[in-house]
Design a protein around this motif. Structure first.
Motif, PDB file in Angstrom:
ATOM      1  N   VAL A 134      37.294  33.619  31.148  1.00 34.08           N
ATOM      2  CA  VAL A 134      37.201  35.074  31.335  1.00 34.08           C
ATOM      3  C   VAL A 134      38.471  35.585  32.009  1.00 34.08           C
ATOM      4  O   VAL A 134      38.999  34.952  32.932  1.00 34.08           O
ATOM      5  CB  VAL A 134      35.965  35.415  32.197  1.00 34.08           C
ATOM      6  N   ARG A 135      38.941  36.764  31.559  1.00 30.77           N
ATOM      7  CA  ARG A 135      40.082  37.436  32.186  1.00 30.77           C
ATOM      8  C   ARG A 135      39.778  38.922  32.320  1.00 30.77           C
ATOM      9  O   ARG A 135      39.231  39.542  31.402  1.00 30.77           O
ATOM     10  CB  ARG A 135      41.360  37.267  31.349  1.00 30.77           C
ATOM     11  N   TYR A 136      40.127  39.492  33.499  1.00 30.87           N
ATOM     12  CA  TYR A 136      40.014  40.930  33.698  1.00 30.87           C
ATOM     13  C   TYR A 136      40.966  41.327  34.826  1.00 30.87           C
ATOM     14  O   TYR A 136      41.351  40.488  35.659  1.00 30.87           O
ATOM     15  CB  TYR A 136      38.577  41.343  34.031  1.00 30.87           C
ATOM     16  N   PRO A 137      41.393  42.590  34.902  1.00 31.75           N
ATOM     17  CA  PRO A 137      42.379  43.010  35.917  1.00 31.75           C
ATOM     18  C   PRO A 137      41.738  43.161  37.298  1.00 31.75           C
ATOM     19  O   PRO A 137      40.544  43.443  37.431  1.00 31.75           O
ATOM     20  CB  PRO A 137      42.892  44.351  35.388  1.00 31.75           C
ATOM     21  N   SER A 138      42.565  42.997  38.327  1.00 32.94           N
ATOM     22  CA  SER A 138      42.137  43.213  39.707  1.00 32.94           C
ATOM     23  C   SER A 138      41.950  44.708  39.964  1.00 32.94           C
ATOM     24  O   SER A 138      42.351  45.542  39.134  1.00 32.94           O
ATOM     25  CB  SER A 138      43.179  42.628  40.664  1.00 32.94           C
ATOM     26  N   PRO A 139      41.359  45.094  41.115  1.00 30.14           N
ATOM     27  CA  PRO A 139      41.097  46.526  41.363  1.00 30.14           C
ATOM     28  C   PRO A 139      42.331  47.410  41.270  1.00 30.14           C
ATOM     29  O   PRO A 139      42.269  48.530  40.759  1.00 30.14           O
ATOM     30  CB  PRO A 139      40.509  46.522  42.780  1.00 30.14           C
ATOM     31  N   LEU A 140      43.487  46.949  41.791  1.00 29.74           N
ATOM     32  CA  LEU A 140      44.713  47.745  41.731  1.00 29.74           C
ATOM     33  C   LEU A 140      45.551  47.433  40.496  1.00 29.74           C
ATOM     34  O   LEU A 140      46.613  48.031  40.299  1.00 29.74           O
ATOM     35  CB  LEU A 140      45.542  47.518  43.000  1.00 29.74           C
ATOM     36  N   GLY A 141      45.102  46.502  39.698  1.00 27.94           N
ATOM     37  CA  GLY A 141      45.808  46.167  38.466  1.00 27.94           C
ATOM     38  C   GLY A 141      47.054  45.330  38.653  1.00 27.94           C
ATOM     39  O   GLY A 141      47.868  45.228  37.721  1.00 27.94           O
ATOM     40  N   LEU A 142      47.241  44.719  39.846  1.00 25.62           N
ATOM     41  CA  LEU A 142      48.445  43.921  40.091  1.00 25.62           C
ATOM     42  C   LEU A 142      48.270  42.467  39.674  1.00 25.62           C
ATOM     43  O   LEU A 142      49.264  41.741  39.548  1.00 25.62           O
ATOM     44  CB  LEU A 142      48.818  43.984  41.581  1.00 25.62           C
ATOM     45  N   TRP A 143      47.031  42.046  39.479  1.00 27.65           N
ATOM     46  CA  TRP A 143      46.755  40.656  39.103  1.00 27.65           C
ATOM     47  C   TRP A 143      45.792  40.631  37.909  1.00 27.65           C
ATOM     48  O   TRP A 143      45.037  41.582  37.688  1.00 27.65           O
ATOM     49  CB  TRP A 143      46.121  39.869  40.264  1.00 27.65           C
ATOM     50  N   ILE A 144      45.830  39.518  37.207  1.00 24.07           N
ATOM     51  CA  ILE A 144      44.834  39.238  36.171  1.00 24.07           C
ATOM     52  C   ILE A 144      43.964  38.109  36.694  1.00 24.07           C
ATOM     53  O   ILE A 144      44.452  36.996  36.905  1.00 24.07           O
ATOM     54  CB  ILE A 144      45.481  38.840  34.832  1.00 24.07           C
ATOM     55  N   ARG A 145      42.701  38.428  36.937  1.00 32.47           N
ATOM     56  CA  ARG A 145      41.771  37.406  37.424  1.00 32.47           C
ATOM     57  C   ARG A 145      41.269  36.612  36.237  1.00 32.47           C
ATOM     58  O   ARG A 145      40.755  37.158  35.264  1.00 32.47           O
ATOM     59  CB  ARG A 145      40.596  38.091  38.130  1.00 32.47           C
ATOM     60  N   GLN A 146      41.412  35.295  36.296  1.00 30.49           N
ATOM     61  CA  GLN A 146      40.908  34.456  35.219  1.00 30.49           C
ATOM     62  C   GLN A 146      40.243  33.219  35.809  1.00 30.49           C
ATOM     63  O   GLN A 146      40.707  32.668  36.809  1.00 30.49           O
ATOM     64  CB  GLN A 146      42.014  34.071  34.240  1.00 30.49           C
ATOM     65  N   TYR A 147      39.169  32.800  35.162  1.00 33.42           N
ATOM     66  CA  TYR A 147      38.459  31.606  35.627  1.00 33.42           C
ATOM     67  C   TYR A 147      37.568  31.088  34.489  1.00 33.42           C
ATOM     68  O   TYR A 147      37.156  31.840  33.610  1.00 33.42           O
ATOM     69  CB  TYR A 147      37.618  31.906  36.874  1.00 33.42           C
TER      70      TYR A 147
END
Length: 439
Positions: A134-147
């Motif tokens: 899964v991938r989605y952006p962080s709240p401020l959009g500075l990171w891509i959270r993936q796991y």
């Protein structure tokens, strides 16, 4: 965590300032402060994104059909209080393909969505669908959270079951699958089965005039083919059956045709059996009739793969002699390219008669046919070698034609067909055999 494009662009600002510090040393402090601010913002965004906010649940059928697009569903749910753009990638087993991955969707706050994709397996057997990623952006959009999300789903890849379901649906609607001739199925039998509405392709003499007068519409008599007969499928799993056509091995084409004809035969009241062999017998499904017949053949052969072992026809025919005593239609799927194998096969096929009725199914090599006719792009590209290739291809076809003629002269039935046309041609030949009382 993976840096997003926004974070990279933010750090481009201090980078530009660093070049101006070469001209003005007073810009060093603003540059460092900008770096620190961006770094703190990025750390804060990373902390806010540390929780896993997306869950995925897979719904996959326990049985997939080889060579067919099989639908897999994913239930994607968000735990976030904000809108998420989610991307989901799936771990497939090595012999599976999907052109629809990865999947993307917009999830509303605490919302959910059902995503679907189709997976096409190219090898039968027991396999496992792996984890979700899964991938989605962080709240401020500075990171891509993936796991990854652990999710192992065991599946079994069977021969082409969708074709059987399609045939059953058409049969219930009194229609015929593409390529199967209804006249052969109805035959000229003497055992009455039912009355039904007259169709344009029916013979005029099949009209029941008394029933027509009573029902006030044209009504035809339908006769059933003789039932309670035996059909045994012998499928060569040796090295020549490893050749591929339309991304499936010749063995898979033979197994798919076996599955379809076993369904047709058992539906008509016959008993069916299957034996796969190479150097020795690899799998055997005993003679069975009714609704269980096709299922037993699927269970016996779904995990058999052709290999580079030589084909031992004698072992298969000896095993057949032990297991089957009653007169039987013996359908043998194989490939023959040399005189030694052809001579042994011819001798064994003659030995089946008159006790059994043998039907030899030879799967044509469409590339060899194209070379012999001069339609191959490869032959055109190799202009100097082309005549030699066409000559070799013509010699192979001549050898097959001689084998077919010799077997027919001795009373055996032969079906020489391209893999893509195998299933309808085989069903038509079976219905012809039944209609002509050859069995």
């Amino acid at each position: 965590m993976v840096p997003s494009r926004a974070l990279v662009l933010l750090f481009a600002g201090p980078l530009v300032l660093s070049f101006f510090t070469l001209l003005d040393r007073g810009l060093i402090v603003p540059m460092l402060l900008t770096d620190a601010a961006i770094l703190l913002l990025a750390l804060l965004d990373a902390l806010l994104a540390r929780r896993r906010l997306v869950s995925v649940v897979r719904r996959a059928p326990a049985v997939l059909s080889i060579g067919r697009p099989n639908v897999i569903s994913l239930d994607v749910r968000s735990l976030a209080r904000r809108k998420l753009h989610v991307r989901v990638q799936e771990e497939l087993f090595p012999s599976a393909e999907s052109e629809e991955l990865p999947l993307e969707t917009q999830l509303l706050p605490r919302g959910h969505a059902t995503l679907k994709y189709r997976v096409t397996p190219s090898r039968r057997g027991a396999h496992v669908l792996g984890d979700h990623h899964v991938r989605y952006p962080s709240p401020l959009g500075l990171w891509i959270r993936q796991y990854p999300i652990s999710a192992r789903s065991p599946v079994k890849v069977y021969p082409d079951l969708e074709a059987v379901r399609g045939y059953e649906l058409l049969a219930r609607q009194d229609r015929d699958p593409a390529g199967v001739r209804a006249s052969r199925r109805l035959g000229g039998e003497s055992e009455f089965e039912r009355l039904r509405e007259y169709r344009r392709e029916d013979e005029y003499r099949s009209i029941d005039w008394r029933a027509t007068a009573r029902r006030k519409k044209l009504t035809a008599r339908e006769y059933q083919l003789e039932s309670d007969q035996n059909v045994v499928f012998l499928i060569d799993a040796g090295r020549l059956m490893t050749a591929e056509f339309a991304s499936l091995s010749l063995f898979d084409h033979a197994l798919n045709a076996t599955l379809m004809l076993s369904h047709v035969a058992s539906r008509g009241g016959d008993k069916v059996s299957m034996m796969a062999f190479a150097e020795e017998v690899l799998a055997y499904a005993p003679l069975t009739g009714g609704a269980r017949a096709t299922r037993k053949i699927v269970q016996a052969g779904y995990d058999i793969e052709p290999d580079l072992a030589p084909t031992n026809y004698r072992a298969a025919f000896e095993a057949l002699a032990v297991r089957v005593k009653k007169r039987t239609l013996v359908v043998l799927f194989t490939q023959v390219v040399d005189e030694v194998a052809a001579a042994e096969l011819e001798k064994l096929m003659r030995g089946l008669m008159p006790r059994h009725l043998p039907l030899l199914v030879l799967l044509r090599d469409v590339d060899v046919d194209a070379l012999a006719l001069g339609h191959s792009g490869e032959a055109a590209a190799l202009a100097g070698v082309g005549p030699y290739l066409r000559g070799a291809a013509a010699e192979i076809l001549s050898f097959r034609d001689k084998l077919v003629r010799r077997l027919k002269q001795h009373g055996a039935l032969v079906l020489d067909v391209a893999p893509g046309d195998l299933t309808p041609a085989l069903i038509n030949r079976y219905l012809e055999i039944k209609a002509r009382h050859l069995l």
